[in-house]
Enzyme design. Structure first.
Site, PDB file in Angstrom:
ATOM      1  N   CYS A   1       5.144   8.894  -3.562  1.00 44.95           N
ATOM      2  CA  CYS A   1       6.231   8.413  -4.059  1.00 44.95           C
ATOM      3  C   CYS A   1       7.412   9.491  -4.578  1.00 44.95           C
ATOM      4  O   CYS A   1       8.607   9.733  -4.231  1.00 44.95           O
ATOM      5  CB  CYS A   1       6.500   7.334  -5.112  1.00 44.95           C
ATOM      6  SG  CYS A   1       5.419   7.920  -6.647  1.00 44.95           S
TER       7      CYS A   1
ATOM      8  N   ARG B   1       3.796  11.181 -17.830  1.00 42.33           N
ATOM      9  CA  ARG B   1       3.760   9.640 -17.424  1.00 42.33           C
ATOM     10  C   ARG B   1       4.213   8.998 -18.705  1.00 42.33           C
ATOM     11  O   ARG B   1       3.952   9.702 -19.696  1.00 42.33           O
ATOM     12  CB  ARG B   1       2.192   9.315 -17.505  1.00 42.33           C
ATOM     13  CG  ARG B   1       1.441   9.628 -16.251  1.00 42.33           C
ATOM     14  CD  ARG B   1       1.699   8.782 -15.178  1.00 42.33           C
ATOM     15  NE  ARG B   1       0.975   9.358 -13.973  1.00 42.33           N
ATOM     16  CZ  ARG B   1      -0.257   9.084 -13.560  1.00 42.33           C
ATOM     17  NH1 ARG B   1      -0.919   8.365 -14.256  1.00 42.33           N
ATOM     18  NH2 ARG B   1      -1.015   9.482 -12.483  1.00 42.33           N
TER      19      ARG B   1
ATOM     20  N   ASN C   1       9.044   3.844  -7.736  1.00 45.50           N
ATOM     21  CA  ASN C   1       7.860   4.567  -7.426  1.00 45.50           C
ATOM     22  C   ASN C   1       6.843   3.635  -6.528  1.00 45.50           C
ATOM     23  O   ASN C   1       6.315   4.146  -5.459  1.00 45.50           O
ATOM     24  CB  ASN C   1       7.021   5.192  -8.496  1.00 45.50           C
ATOM     25  CG  ASN C   1       6.870   4.128  -9.436  1.00 45.50           C
ATOM     26  OD1 ASN C   1       7.854   4.286 -10.440  1.00 45.50           O
ATOM     27  ND2 ASN C   1       5.652   3.792  -9.779  1.00 45.50           N
TER      28      ASN C   1
HETATM   29  N1  LIG Z   1       1.781   3.137  -7.923  1.00 45.95           N
HETATM   30  C1  LIG Z   1       2.369   3.866  -7.488  1.00 45.95           C
HETATM   31  O1  LIG Z   1       3.657   4.149  -7.869  1.00 45.95           O
HETATM   32  C2  LIG Z   1       2.148   4.991  -6.397  1.00 45.95           C
HETATM   33  C3  LIG Z   1       3.243   5.207  -5.306  1.00 45.95           C
HETATM   34  C4  LIG Z   1       2.764   5.965  -4.416  1.00 45.95           C
HETATM   35  C5  LIG Z   1       1.609   6.279  -4.147  1.00 45.95           C
HETATM   36  N2  LIG Z   1       0.698   5.737  -4.692  1.00 45.95           N
HETATM   37  C6  LIG Z   1      -0.877   6.106  -4.472  1.00 45.95           C
HETATM   38  O2  LIG Z   1      -1.476   4.991  -3.833  1.00 45.95           O
HETATM   39  C7  LIG Z   1      -2.750   5.003  -4.117  1.00 45.95           C
HETATM   40  C8  LIG Z   1      -3.144   3.663  -4.864  1.00 45.95           C
HETATM   41  O3  LIG Z   1      -2.304   3.743  -6.168  1.00 45.95           O
HETATM   42  P1  LIG Z   1      -2.073   2.274  -6.869  1.00 45.95           P
HETATM   43  O4  LIG Z   1      -1.261   2.418  -8.046  1.00 45.95           O
HETATM   44  O5  LIG Z   1      -2.120   0.993  -6.053  1.00 45.95           O
HETATM   45  O6  LIG Z   1      -3.891   2.230  -7.626  1.00 45.95           O
HETATM   46  P2  LIG Z   1      -4.537   0.793  -8.052  1.00 45.95           P
HETATM   47  O7  LIG Z   1      -3.700  -0.193  -8.447  1.00 45.95           O
HETATM   48  O8  LIG Z   1      -5.654   1.586  -8.906  1.00 45.95           O
HETATM   49  O9  LIG Z   1      -5.030   0.320  -6.678  1.00 45.95           O
HETATM   50  C9  LIG Z   1      -6.270   0.857  -5.991  1.00 45.95           C
HETATM   51  C10 LIG Z   1      -6.911  -0.390  -5.393  1.00 45.95           C
HETATM   52  O10 LIG Z   1      -8.251   0.181  -4.662  1.00 45.95           O
HETATM   53  C11 LIG Z   1      -9.543  -0.527  -4.829  1.00 45.95           C
HETATM   54  N3  LIG Z   1     -10.430   0.472  -4.614  1.00 45.95           N
HETATM   55  C12 LIG Z   1     -10.922   1.432  -5.026  1.00 45.95           C
HETATM   56  N4  LIG Z   1     -11.726   2.103  -4.245  1.00 45.95           N
HETATM   57  C13 LIG Z   1     -11.961   1.222  -3.164  1.00 45.95           C
HETATM   58  C14 LIG Z   1     -12.942   0.989  -2.192  1.00 45.95           C
HETATM   59  N5  LIG Z   1     -13.692   2.176  -2.033  1.00 45.95           N
HETATM   60  N6  LIG Z   1     -12.907   0.189  -1.118  1.00 45.95           N
HETATM   61  C15 LIG Z   1     -11.953  -0.945  -1.390  1.00 45.95           C
HETATM   62  N7  LIG Z   1     -10.893  -1.033  -2.412  1.00 45.95           N
HETATM   63  C16 LIG Z   1     -11.029  -0.054  -3.364  1.00 45.95           C
HETATM   64  C17 LIG Z   1      -9.235  -0.599  -6.464  1.00 45.95           C
HETATM   65  O11 LIG Z   1     -10.101  -1.463  -6.811  1.00 45.95           O
HETATM   66  P3  LIG Z   1     -10.809  -1.228  -8.580  1.00 45.95           P
HETATM   67  O12 LIG Z   1      -9.580  -1.366  -9.463  1.00 45.95           O
HETATM   68  O13 LIG Z   1     -11.748  -2.258  -8.640  1.00 45.95           O
HETATM   69  O14 LIG Z   1     -11.432   0.152  -8.442  1.00 45.95           O
HETATM   70  C18 LIG Z   1      -7.712  -1.093  -6.612  1.00 45.95           C
HETATM   71  O15 LIG Z   1      -7.699  -2.469  -6.470  1.00 45.95           O
HETATM   72  C19 LIG Z   1      -3.022   6.327  -5.113  1.00 45.95           C
HETATM   73  O16 LIG Z   1      -3.701   7.391  -4.270  1.00 45.95           O
HETATM   74  C20 LIG Z   1      -1.520   6.447  -5.597  1.00 45.95           C
HETATM   75  O17 LIG Z   1      -1.502   7.764  -5.789  1.00 45.95           O
HETATM   76  C21 LIG Z   1       0.766   5.072  -6.107  1.00 45.95           C
END
Ligand SMILES: NC(=O)c1ccc[n+]([C@@H]2O[C@H](COP(=O)([O-])OP(=O)(O)OC[C@H]3O[C@@H](n4cnc5c(N)ncnc54)[C@H](OP(=O)(O)O)[C@@H]3O)[C@@H](O)[C@H]2O)c1
Length: 343
Positions: free
Chosen positions: A155, A237, A318
Site C-alpha cells: 500500500c 504504526r 492502506n
Molecule cells: N492491511 C493492510 O493495510 C495491507 C495493505 C497492503 C498490503 N498488505 C499486505 O497483505 C498481507 C496480508 O495483510 P493483512 O493485513 O490482510 O493480514 P491479516 O489480517 O493477518 O491476514 C492474513 C490472513 O491469512 C491467514 N493465513 C496465514 N497463513 C496462512 C496459510 N499458510 N494458509 C492460509 N491462510 C493463512 C491468516 O490466518 P491466521 O490469522 O489464522 O494466521 C489471516 O487470516 C501482508 O503481507 C500485508 O503486508 C496489508
C-alpha cells in the site's frame, strides 16, 4: 470468465473478496471460486459481512457446508496451511491471489502454479526474483503475459512511487527521507504479547506510536535505480484502524515553491489514471476512509524550505486503495488468461 482463488482471508483477502463482488468490471471478468484460510466458514462469513472499519458488505453472504455462498456464487473454502496442499485445480482456478502475508521468493510463490493455475499475485513486496512488481498507474504497462509470479507492491509503495516519479521528473531528486505513518495491523497485539522478530511489535498497538521496520527504501531503488542509496525510510504504526500517511522530504536540483510543486502534481493526475489525487480541504485521516486513489497529495500541507527542500504529505486508505489496485492488476492478467484459453 477467469477463475480466481484467494489464499488468506484476513484484512486484505476479505476486502479483496468484497471488491470482486462489488465492482462491475470485476464481476464481468473475474469469478471467485475458491478460498483457502485457516478460519472456519462461519467466522469467515461473519467477518465478510461485518467490518469494524468499512461497515457492512453490500452483498449477501451465506454458508453451506464447506462453501461460502456470496451473491449467486458458491466459493469453496479450504483450510490448508501448507500452500503446496491447496488443490486450486479442483475449481479450475487460473489466478491465485496470495494475501496470507507469508514471505515469498519466486520459487516459494510458484508452488501455487500448476494444473489450472497460470498466475500468482502477491499482496506484498517480494524478493527481486519475482517476474514483476506492478505499481498500477506507474509501471503497469510492463505487465506482460509471460509473467507468472507478480507482486502488487505494498500500500505504501503504491502511495509513494507516483509522487516521487513526478517530483523527480520535474525537479530532480538529490536525496530524501520518507516517514510512513501507518495504521495498526494484525501483526501487532492489542495488549503486550510476544513477537518473534521485533521487540517493538510486542507492545500494545492502541497505546503507542511504534517504530517498525520498513523495506520502502529498497522498493524505491527497484523502481528508480538512479535513486539507490539516496532515499531512506522509516515507519511508525499509530493507534488508528485504517488510513495511513506518508511524510515525504526530498532535496531537489532546482529552486521551486510549494505552489509550483502542487501545480506540477495536479498537472500529472491524468497520467496516472485515477490512482493519484490531490486534496485541497482541511481534512483528517478518517476522511480518507474508502478512498480508491492509491495516493492523495494533501496540497494544504506542501512546504518548500530554502527553495530546494520539498515536503509533501500523502494520504492513502492502506486497505481499500490497495485491494482496488489488486483488482486492477487481476483484470489485466485475466485478459492474458482469456487470450491463452481461446488459442
Ligand atoms: N492491511 C493492510 O493495510 C495491507 C495493505 C497492503 C498490503 N498488505 C499486505 O497483505 C498481507 C496480508 O495483510 P493483512 O493485513 O490482510 O493480514 P491479516 O489480517 O493477518 O491476514 C492474513 C490472513 O491469512 C491467514 N493465513 C496465514 N497463513 C496462512 C496459510 N499458510 N494458509 C492460509 N491462510 C493463512 C491468516 O490466518 P491466521 O490469522 O489464522 O494466521 C489471516 O487470516 C501482508 O503481507 C500485508 O503486508 C496489508
Amino acid at each position: 470468465m477467469t477463475s480466481v482463488g484467494i489464499n488468506g482471508l484476513g484484512r486484505i483477502g476479505r476486502l479483496l473478496t468484497r471488491r470482486l463482488f462489488e465492482r462491475h468490471d470485476a464481476r464481468a471478468a473475474l469469478r471467485l471460486t475458491m478460498c483457502n484460510e485457516v478460519a472456519d466458514a462461519a467466522t469467515v462469513a461473519h467477518l465478510l459481512k461485518y467490518d469494524s472499519t468499512h461497515g457492512r458488505f453490500s452483498q449477501p453472504v451465506m454458508t453451506d457446508g464447506d462453501h461460502l455462498n456470496i451473491v449467486d456464487q458458491a466459493v469453496l473454502l479450504t483450510h490448508e496451511t501448507a500452500q503446496s496442499k491447496v488443490r486450486w485445480s479442483d475449481r479450475d482456478v487460473n489466478i491465485v491471489i496470495d494475501c496470507t502475508g507469508v514471505e515469498f521468493n519466486r520459487s516459494s510463490a510458484a508452488q501455487h502454479l500448476g494444473g489450472s493455475v497460470s498466475r500468482v499475485m502477491l499482496s506484498q513486496p517480494a524478493s527481486t526474483d519475482v517476474d514483476g512488481t506492478i505499481i498500477w498507474g506507474l509501471n503497469d504497462s510492463t505487465l506482460t503475459p509471460d509473467m507468472s509470479v507478480i507482486s502488487a507492491g505494498s500500500c505504501t509503495s503504491n502511495a509513494l512511487m507516483p509522487v516521487l516519479s513526478v517530483i523527480d521528473e520535474a525537479f530532480g531528486i538529490r536525496a530524501g527521507i520518507v516517514t510512513t505513518i501507518h495504521s495498526a495491523m494484525n501483526d501487532q497485539p492489542v495488549i503486550d504479547a510476544y513477537h518473534h522478530t521485533d521487540l517493538r511489535k510486542t507492545r500494545a498497538a492502541f497505546n503507542s506510536v511504534i517504530p517498525v521496520e520498513t523495506g520502502l527504501a529498497q522498493g524505491v531503488e527497484r523502481f528508480f535505480p538512479h535513486l539507490t542509496h539516496k532515499i531512506s525510510a522509516r515507519a511508525l504504526r499509530v493507534p488508528t484502524l485504517n488510513v495511513s500517511s506518508l511524510d515525504v522530504v526530498v532535496s531537489v536540483d532546482c529552486d521551486t515553491t510549494s505552489d509550483e510543486v502542487n501545480a506540477t502534481l495536479r498537472q500529472s493526475l491524468g497520467r496516472f489514471g485515477g490512482v493519484l489525487a490531490v486534496n485541497d480541504e482541511p481534512l483528517a485521516s478518517c476522511d480518507f476512509l474508502g478512498a480508491e486513489a492509491s495516493s492523495i497529495v494533501d496540497a494544504t500541507q506542501t512546504q518548500v524550505s530554502g527553495g530546494r527542500l520539498i515536503k509533501v504529505m500523502i494520504w492513502f486508505d492502506n486497505e481499500w486503495a490497495f485491494v482496488n489496485r489488486m483488482v486492477d492488476i487481476a483484470l489485466r492478467v485475466s485478459e492474458f488468461v482469456t487470450e491463452e484459453s481461446s488459442r
